[in-house]
Design an enzyme around this catalytic site. Structure first.
Site, mmCIF file in Angstrom:
data_model
loop_
_atom_site.group_PDB
_atom_site.id
_atom_site.type_symbol
_atom_site.label_atom_id
_atom_site.label_comp_id
_atom_site.label_asym_id
_atom_site.label_seq_id
_atom_site.Cartn_x
_atom_site.Cartn_y
_atom_site.Cartn_z
ATOM 1 N N ARG A 56 8.813 40.580 46.054
ATOM 2 C CA ARG A 56 8.497 41.608 47.067
ATOM 3 C C ARG A 56 7.688 40.984 48.185
ATOM 4 O O ARG A 56 7.329 39.812 48.127
ATOM 5 C CB ARG A 56 7.669 42.712 46.415
ATOM 6 C CG ARG A 56 6.432 42.123 45.756
ATOM 7 C CD ARG A 56 5.423 43.155 45.333
ATOM 8 N NE ARG A 56 4.415 42.612 44.445
ATOM 9 C CZ ARG A 56 3.314 41.967 44.833
ATOM 10 N NH1 ARG A 56 3.060 41.776 46.109
ATOM 11 N NH2 ARG A 56 2.463 41.492 43.947
ATOM 12 N N LYS A 73 7.107 38.297 32.510
ATOM 13 C CA LYS A 73 6.589 36.954 32.801
ATOM 14 C C LYS A 73 7.063 35.907 31.798
ATOM 15 O O LYS A 73 7.217 34.738 32.150
ATOM 16 C CB LYS A 73 5.074 36.986 32.839
ATOM 17 C CG LYS A 73 4.526 37.770 34.012
ATOM 18 C CD LYS A 73 3.043 37.565 34.033
ATOM 19 C CE LYS A 73 2.395 38.287 35.176
ATOM 20 N NZ LYS A 73 0.964 37.945 35.212
ATOM 21 N N GLY A 84 -3.687 41.447 38.017
ATOM 22 C CA GLY A 84 -4.831 40.819 37.366
ATOM 23 C C GLY A 84 -5.275 41.513 36.081
ATOM 24 O O GLY A 84 -6.304 41.182 35.514
ATOM 25 N N LYS A 95 -2.124 36.500 28.170
ATOM 26 C CA LYS A 95 -1.639 37.304 29.297
ATOM 27 C C LYS A 95 -0.534 38.253 28.847
ATOM 28 O O LYS A 95 0.245 37.952 27.957
ATOM 29 C CB LYS A 95 -1.090 36.378 30.388
ATOM 30 C CG LYS A 95 -2.139 35.414 30.922
ATOM 31 C CD LYS A 95 -1.532 34.275 31.727
ATOM 32 C CE LYS A 95 -1.226 34.660 33.144
ATOM 33 N NZ LYS A 95 -0.871 33.455 33.955
ATOM 34 N N ASN A 120 6.611 36.862 42.481
ATOM 35 C CA ASN A 120 6.582 38.240 42.959
ATOM 36 C C ASN A 120 7.818 38.495 43.813
ATOM 37 O O ASN A 120 8.056 37.802 44.797
ATOM 38 C CB ASN A 120 5.309 38.504 43.756
ATOM 39 C CG ASN A 120 4.093 38.539 42.849
ATOM 40 O OD1 ASN A 120 4.156 39.086 41.744
ATOM 41 N ND2 ASN A 120 3.002 37.952 43.280
HETATM 42 P P1 ADP Z 1 -1.127 38.947 37.894
HETATM 43 O O1 ADP Z 1 0.357 39.154 37.889
HETATM 44 O O2 ADP Z 1 -1.850 39.969 37.063
HETATM 45 O O3 ADP Z 1 -1.685 38.779 39.267
HETATM 46 P P2 ADP Z 1 -1.077 36.021 37.474
HETATM 47 O O4 ADP Z 1 -0.335 35.377 36.370
HETATM 48 O O5 ADP Z 1 -0.480 35.945 38.846
HETATM 49 O O6 ADP Z 1 -1.371 37.571 37.090
HETATM 50 O O7 ADP Z 1 -2.532 35.433 37.534
HETATM 51 C C1 ADP Z 1 -3.507 35.960 38.409
HETATM 52 C C2 ADP Z 1 -4.690 35.026 38.484
HETATM 53 O O8 ADP Z 1 -5.261 34.829 37.181
HETATM 54 C C3 ADP Z 1 -4.366 33.628 38.973
HETATM 55 O O9 ADP Z 1 -4.317 33.527 40.369
HETATM 56 C C4 ADP Z 1 -5.530 32.854 38.376
HETATM 57 O O10 ADP Z 1 -6.693 33.049 39.146
HETATM 58 C C5 ADP Z 1 -5.745 33.522 37.033
HETATM 59 N N1 ADP Z 1 -4.976 32.791 35.995
HETATM 60 C C6 ADP Z 1 -3.722 33.084 35.549
HETATM 61 N N2 ADP Z 1 -3.303 32.179 34.630
HETATM 62 C C7 ADP Z 1 -4.314 31.289 34.480
HETATM 63 C C8 ADP Z 1 -4.504 30.100 33.696
HETATM 64 N N3 ADP Z 1 -3.574 29.658 32.843
HETATM 65 N N4 ADP Z 1 -5.675 29.426 33.823
HETATM 66 C C9 ADP Z 1 -6.660 29.862 34.666
HETATM 67 N N5 ADP Z 1 -6.533 30.968 35.417
HETATM 68 C C10 ADP Z 1 -5.396 31.683 35.350
#
Ligand code: ADP
Length: 450
Positions: free
Chosen positions: A291, A116, A165, A158, A289
């Site tokens: 995929r 990421k 998630g 993250k 993503n």
């Molecule tokens: P994953 O790959 O684990 O699904 P993502 O980066 O796509 O992780 O984030 C998943 C979810 O986490 C997002 O849809 C959102 O709900 C929450 N999220 C991610 N980054 C943020 C952020 N900077 N602020 C608030 N919520 C976040």
């Protein structure tokens, strides 16, 4: 076109991929674990091969066993579905090295977007907006504190290799930072074998908006619109819809143009999804993503495009059949993920299906591997069915969804259908005014936060 495709997955998505293959006259090879011997994806496939024991490591993640199955059945191509090996660059690489076609993007694109930190760096260069944050991997608390002083609390930490998630920690103030950083690093190491983490500003009222793309190897890029996946529990989506009730055409069109440009710049191939958070009129890229997504059917319902069949055509070297300019989404579509879990405690609920009566009627689609007597094993993802509805307007779609949920009978296991019924009945869901935090608030207080 391929004569035979191996589907390296199980459950509803393996059934879904089989359906497109058969409509294209392609024979299918199902792979399965011991527990899935009598699963629907195995019954429907032209041929099947048992690839190992029940733990995913020994079967659906077992690369040598899957490639051997492709070899002995003379499959020409492999569709990975989502989850399992879908975003494993090494798997894509070995598949192609052995002379099979991987139905998906290039290993290099999978690798780039799987990290990421690198993904954010890359899309920034292509002109996509990102969330204020560290922009790179963080190791020390002092460095984290410096960045937080710049961007302000709350922040989210993250995992660079994160997904599903997992591995995200929020720090609301400086006192929580050090602990959150250590927790996130430990979790990232345990879950992904990579302890690199990064920091982003934690947005308070965003919606999750994602853009579906389809690209071929002839330089054509199609944008199939957006999906709103804001209703999430523990960062996992449970209801998705298109179009988003929050966006205007004046907002979505420039976003689509920038995403299309990014795809062209990258030379992307196949289906992919650019995920954004949207707050106060601004979009912020969070990840891509590489995929097929769980929620792809809502896009299919409004565009009439079979995304799986397009993935297969692109992998076979054909041109996209739908130019971006000719795609006119029609009406509204919503998907509910039906999970085998207690609707209140969320404890997994595997078991044997006794009754299975899916809803039907106008505008209703159910993607599932269930049938009376089917076994839901405890080893895999809890999503056992997806209810997808279409209506001319959002209001018609919501009414249809409520009706279809009322009809849906699954006994023998517990499901989250009662939770979906409650959510769909709320005035906020009906009005379409929710954010990524609404569901958590609803579960805690019985009310949406908006
Ligand atoms: P994953 O790959 O684990 O699904 P993502 O980066 O796509 O992780 O984030 C998943 C979810 O986490 C997002 O849809 C959102 O709900 C929450 N999220 C991610 N980054 C943020 C952020 N900077 N602020 C608030 N919520 C976040």
């Amino acid at each position: 076109m391929f004569k035979k495709v191996l589907i390296a997955n199980r459950g509803e998505i393996a059934v879904r991929i089989h359906r497109s293959c058969r409509e294209m006259g392609i024979a299918t090879v199902a792979v399965h674990s011991v527990a899935d011997e009598h699963a629907l994806h195995v019954k429907l496939a032209t041929e099947s091969v048992c690839i190992g024991n029940n733990p995913p490591r020994e079967s659906y993640l077992n690369i040598p066993a899957i490639l051997s199955a492709a070899e002995i059945t003379n499959a020409e191509a492999i569709h990975p579905g989502y989850g399992f090996l879908a975003e494993n660059a090494k798997f894509a690489e070995i598949t192609e090295k052995l002379g099979f076609t991987f139905i998906g993007p290039t290993p290099a694109h999978i690798r780039l977007m799987g990290d990421k930190i690198e993904a954010i760096r890359a899309v920034k260069e292509f002109g996509l907006p990102t969330i204020p944050g560290s922009g790179g991997a963080l190791s020390e608390a002092a460095e984290a504190a410096r960045i937080c002083a710049e961007i302000g609390f709350p922040v989210i930490i993250k995992a660079a290799a994160g997904g599903g998630g997992r591995g995200m920690k929020v720090a609301h103030d400086a006192t929580q930072l050090e602990h959150a950083l250590a927790m996130a690093q430990n979790e990232a190491q345990a879950a992904f074998g990579d302890n690199r983490v990064y920091i982003e500003k934690f947005l308070q009222t965003p919606r999750h908006i994602e853009v579906q793309v389809l690209c071929d190897t002839h330089g054509n890029v199609s944008i199939l619109g957006e999906r709103d996946c804001s209703l999430q529990r523990r960062h996992q989506k449970i209801i998705e819809e298109t179009p988003s009730a929050a966006l205007t055409d004046a907002e979505r069109e420039p976003l689509f143009t920038r995403v299309a440009e990014a795809c062209r710049n990258m030379g992307y191939r196949g289906a992919g999804t650019f995920e954004f958070l949207y707050e106060n009129g601004q979009f912020y890229f969070i990840e891509m993503n590489t995929r097929l997504q769980v929620e792809h059917p809502v896009t299919e319902m409004v565009t009439g495009i079979d995304i799986v069949s397009e993935q297969i055509r692109v992998a076979a070297g054909e041109k996209l059949r739908y130019a971006h300019e000719t795609i006119t989404p029609r009406g509204h579509s919503i998907e509910c993920r039906i999970n085998a879990e207690d609707p209140v405690t969320f404890t997994p609920s595997p078991g044997k299906i006794v009754e299975y009566v899916p809803p039907g009627g106008p505008g209703v689609r159910v993607d599932s591997g269930l049938f009376p007597g089917a076994i839901v094993p405890p080893y895999y993802d809890a999503t056992v069915a997806k209810l997808i509805v279409h209506g001319h307007t959002r209001a018609e779609c919501v009414a249809r969804l409520a009706r279809a949920l009322e009809e849906f009978v699954i006994t023998g296991i517990k499901t989250n259908i009662p939770l979906h019924q409650k959510l769909v009945a709320t005035k906020e869901f009906r009005a379409g005014t929710y954010t990524i935090h609404s569901l958590t608030h609803f579960l805690e207080t019985g009310r949406f936060s908006t």
